[in-house]
Scaffold this motif. Structure first.
Motif, PDB file in Angstrom:
ATOM      1  N   VAL A 121      37.850  43.369  27.302  1.00  0.00           N
ATOM      2  CA  VAL A 121      37.903  42.188  28.356  1.00  0.00           C
ATOM      3  C   VAL A 121      38.523  40.977  27.799  1.00  0.00           C
ATOM      4  N   CYS A 122      38.931  40.361  28.787  1.00  0.00           N
ATOM      5  CA  CYS A 122      39.637  39.003  28.633  1.00  0.00           C
ATOM      6  C   CYS A 122      39.029  37.904  29.294  1.00  0.00           C
ATOM      7  N   TRP A 159      48.827  45.832  31.898  1.00  0.00           N
ATOM      8  CA  TRP A 159      50.283  45.112  31.688  1.00  0.00           C
ATOM      9  C   TRP A 159      50.851  44.590  32.936  1.00  0.00           C
ATOM     10  N   ALA A 160      51.170  45.116  33.890  1.00  0.00           N
ATOM     11  CA  ALA A 160      51.731  44.536  35.070  1.00  0.00           C
ATOM     12  C   ALA A 160      51.317  45.085  36.454  1.00  0.00           C
ATOM     13  N   ASN A 161      50.535  46.165  36.180  1.00  0.00           N
ATOM     14  CA  ASN A 161      49.940  47.046  37.173  1.00  0.00           C
ATOM     15  C   ASN A 161      48.941  46.355  38.029  1.00  0.00           C
ATOM     16  N   PRO A 162      48.886  46.801  39.331  1.00  0.00           N
ATOM     17  CA  PRO A 162      47.519  46.073  40.244  1.00  0.00           C
ATOM     18  C   PRO A 162      46.337  46.477  39.377  1.00  0.00           C
ATOM     19  N   VAL A 163      45.308  45.646  39.722  1.00  0.00           N
ATOM     20  CA  VAL A 163      44.111  45.729  39.041  1.00  0.00           C
ATOM     21  C   VAL A 163      43.123  45.401  40.384  1.00  0.00           C
ATOM     22  N   PRO A 164      41.687  45.864  40.174  1.00  0.00           N
ATOM     23  CA  PRO A 164      40.752  45.384  41.091  1.00  0.00           C
ATOM     24  C   PRO A 164      40.276  43.899  40.736  1.00  0.00           C
ATOM     25  N   GLU A 171      50.294  40.348  32.233  1.00  0.00           N
ATOM     26  CA  GLU A 171      51.330  39.467  32.623  1.00  0.00           C
ATOM     27  C   GLU A 171      50.723  38.309  33.399  1.00  0.00           C
ATOM     28  N   THR A 172      49.683  38.538  34.263  1.00  0.00           N
ATOM     29  CA  THR A 172      49.083  37.509  34.945  1.00  0.00           C
ATOM     30  C   THR A 172      48.413  36.604  34.110  1.00  0.00           C
ATOM     31  N   TRP A 173      47.834  36.909  33.225  1.00  0.00           N
ATOM     32  CA  TRP A 173      46.882  36.017  32.302  1.00  0.00           C
ATOM     33  C   TRP A 173      47.903  35.182  31.700  1.00  0.00           C
ATOM     34  N   GLN A 174      49.002  35.757  31.134  1.00  0.00           N
ATOM     35  CA  GLN A 174      50.006  34.912  30.175  1.00  0.00           C
ATOM     36  C   GLN A 174      50.972  34.139  31.004  1.00  0.00           C
ATOM     37  N   ALA A 175      50.888  34.322  32.195  1.00  0.00           N
ATOM     38  CA  ALA A 175      52.067  33.848  33.056  1.00  0.00           C
ATOM     39  C   ALA A 175      52.394  32.216  32.919  1.00  0.00           C
TER      40      ALA A 175
END
Length: 290
Positions: A121-122, A159-164, A171-175
């Protein structure tokens, strides 16, 4: 976009002083299941250390027979090892892998934790969740005469896949991170493989006691209150075999009695909880989500 094997191998070489696991990489774009690919490789004569890597799975497997949704853009990989440990200690491989990956990603600057038993988890402040799921681990084994002769450790990372709503991709976290801690999917692949290697090496060279103490440092569930048989209880740790240690308080004749019980993986789901918010005299209770 296909992965570049030379880039992954160069990153592995740069990130390790010695090769504890003799990685042999097999790259794919889409597979049914990387775990199944590795079992097939072992069946056709490949040695422990063989690795299957893909960016999409059509029949990914999760814990307890569940389907693992593995959409394009994620990282899905599996590694074969020959642990030769007692069958009853199979979950030590998952504990070792979770710790190894968590510490490797944290060393890159990513705020990683472990949610019992096998979720990576992040930290996140999105939609009221303190932690969101970044990935998971599935360990499958074959046993001979009471010992695990072969094991396949599968890891899925967003990584860059859709998530719930309860998930997050890297990629979203480190944008908004400059520079990006993990600049490419190839670097993520090498980081995950190095994490698996360091976790397995710690388990077999330093023992389960040291490994478990390291695992608990990343566990986000310590101190969490849960209900067991309608009794409020507190999570206090994890056993050597991966069971959840829970302290149960009961009252009897005006005395508070404490006892500890152990819950096996699969017997209880901790889920993901929104933060508890208090506004003036109104309390918004936690919401649990799978």
């Amino acid at each position: 976009m296909p992965l570049n094997q030379e880039t992954i191998e160069a990153a592995l070489k740069a990130g390790r002083q010695s090769a504890y696991l003799p990685f042999s990489l097999h790259l794919f774009e889409t597979v049914s299941s990387t775990n199944q690919i590795v079992w097939d490789l072992l069946g056709s004569g490949s040695e422990p250390g063989c690795v299957a890597i893909a960016t999409q799975q059509t029949s990914g497997r999760g814990q307890w027979g569940r389907q693992w949704v593995s959409q394009e853009g994620g990282l899905y990989l599996s590694v074969a090892i020959a642990p030769n440990i007692e069958a009853s200690n199979s979950y030590q491989l998952t504990l070792a892998t979770a710790w190894g990956i968590a510490q490797q990603l944290q060393s890159c600057g990513i705020p990683l934790g472990i949610k019992w038993p096998n979720d990576l988890v992040c930290k996140s402040d999105e939609n009221g969740y303190k932690y969101k799921k970044l990935g998971g681990i599935l360990t499958e084994t074959k046993v001979q005469t009471g010992k695990i002769s072969q094991a396949v450790i599968g890891v899925g990372i967003n990584w860059a896949n859709p998530v719930p709503e309860t998930g997050i991709n890297l990629e979203t976290w480190q944008a908004n991170q400059q520079p990006k801690p993990i600049p490419s999917l190839e670097m993520l692949t090498s980081t995950i493989l190095l994490g698996i290697e360091s976790g397995i090496q710690s388990l077999f060279q330093e023992g389960i006691n040291i490994l478990l103490s390291r695992y608990l440092e990343f566990l986000i569930n310590i101190g969490e209150e849960i209900y067991v048989n309608d009794v409020m209880s507190t999570i206090v740790g994890v056993t050597h075999t991966g069971d959840l240690r829970v302290c149960v308080e009961t009252s009897k004749q005006r005395k508070i009695m404490q006892s500890e019980i152990h819950l096996q993986p699969g017997t209880i789901s901790l889920g993901y909880r929104k933060l508890r918010l208090t506004t003036h005299n109104t309390t918004i209770t936690n919401e649990a989500a799978q």
